[in-house]
Design a protein around this motif. Sequence first.
Motif, mmCIF file in Angstrom:
data_model
loop_
_atom_site.group_PDB
_atom_site.id
_atom_site.type_symbol
_atom_site.label_atom_id
_atom_site.label_comp_id
_atom_site.label_asym_id
_atom_site.label_seq_id
_atom_site.Cartn_x
_atom_site.Cartn_y
_atom_site.Cartn_z
ATOM 1 N N ARG A 1 54.367 -17.599 -89.719
ATOM 2 C CA ARG A 1 54.620 -18.204 -88.883
ATOM 3 C C ARG A 1 55.458 -17.772 -88.491
ATOM 4 O O ARG A 1 55.870 -18.470 -87.743
ATOM 5 N N THR B 1 47.731 -14.904 -88.930
ATOM 6 C CA THR B 1 48.452 -16.336 -88.645
ATOM 7 C C THR B 1 49.163 -17.155 -89.000
ATOM 8 O O THR B 1 49.725 -17.629 -88.862
ATOM 9 N N ARG C 1 57.735 -15.895 -83.060
ATOM 10 C CA ARG C 1 57.350 -16.335 -84.271
ATOM 11 C C ARG C 1 58.081 -14.494 -84.957
ATOM 12 O O ARG C 1 58.507 -14.276 -85.744
#
Length: 425
Positions: free
Chosen positions: A245, A242, A296
Amino acid sequence: MKFEQLNLIEPLLRAVQAEGYDEPTPIQQQGIPHVLAGKDLIGCAQTGTGKTAAFALPILQRLVAANRNRQGGVIRALVLSPTRELASQIGDSFAAYGRHTRLKHAVIFGGVGQQPQVEAVRRGVDILVATPGRLLDLMNQGYVRLDTVEIFVLDEADRMLDMGFIHDVRRIIRALPAKRQTLLFSATMPEAIQELARAILTNPVYVEVTPQATTVEKIDQSVFFVEKRDKRALLEHVLRDTAIRRVLVFTRTKHGANKLVQQLDRANIQAEAIHGNKSQSARERALGNFRSGRTRVLVATDIAARGIDVEGVTHVINYDLPNEPESYVHRIGRTARAGASGVAWSFCDSDERAYLRDIEKLIRLRVPVVADHPYASPQAMPAPQPNGQANGHPRGANPQTGSARRDGRKPSRRQWHGDRRNGNG
Ligand code: AMP
């Protein structure tokens, strides 16, 4: 600045607009007025700066303007290019920018049968784009005459020299009329190029632009050796992090970009593609979503990515390595904008190792290897070389740490390009 301010005629403005160009690049701003005025020009500019349009647009305009009192079909502009890839790209550019004119062009290069090229020339072309070897062949066989050429472009002059084409180039220049407009483009200006320029140009204007992306050293680069068939799984694997980004993923083809988006979609990773086959509005929408953070993952081709300036791109992933090393620099320059540091990962399969070598020569860095990943492929990995110069700096599973190292070696331009392409002149 707008294209309108360059005094380009309407058919060219329309074509430029259709290409989605908002404003002229620096080499276009600085070069086009001089070429339109009929001046000789030396352009110190790399591929990726928009140099093709910088000569193609004003050439088209000058040929259109002087068309009335000429019979069609004779070669009026000659563009010499060192490689077939570049030659066909230049041909595509003339096709795109000249689509609302009646000017014809042809591209000739070696390595393929000459008959279709001979026929294209025989049907009559205004603009000929050629690599030196094949052009000389066709001249010697009497299929091509250059005594009607009004404008001559020598593109990538330094690479011509590196590839050993200089004698061919000189021979071709001797077949051109002495009274002509000459444009010379080169990424670098070593003494030999300056000397050539003095010999073939008359009172040239000198225009120099710096490449847009020169930030490679700030970017944390790594390479993952992986089999082609495992690339998608590797991408899904790394995208689970994660910390990624906002990521720009590069594919070589439009089709590849579409396919990848579909595959990511099936893995519940929301992604959008941006490439030349998408309408302007679709591209803007995708870009808007990416900017706002709604998307994303943006999958892009090189051409579509030109001019994309999105803040906060944390990662660039080269899903396919580019065959032009300059493209690598431009791609990874999309991260590390405005002083921020960025991360660039490259997926390299066994067919792409030569591309990686070219990239490393250009950037003068060894890109560290991430050896420890679930799809690591010993087959895709280059064998260590006896001189220890192989790309064998393994690095751990966390590619965010560490940075690319200089290898201290300064290869000459000859080495940079000499082993890249050959035999296609
Ligand atoms: P070149 O340096 O000629 O190889 O051009 C590099 C890329 O930039 C090509 O894909 C062109 O289509 C694109 N390009 C050229 N001029 C512009 C412009 N004014 N705005 C946006 N893209 C451009």
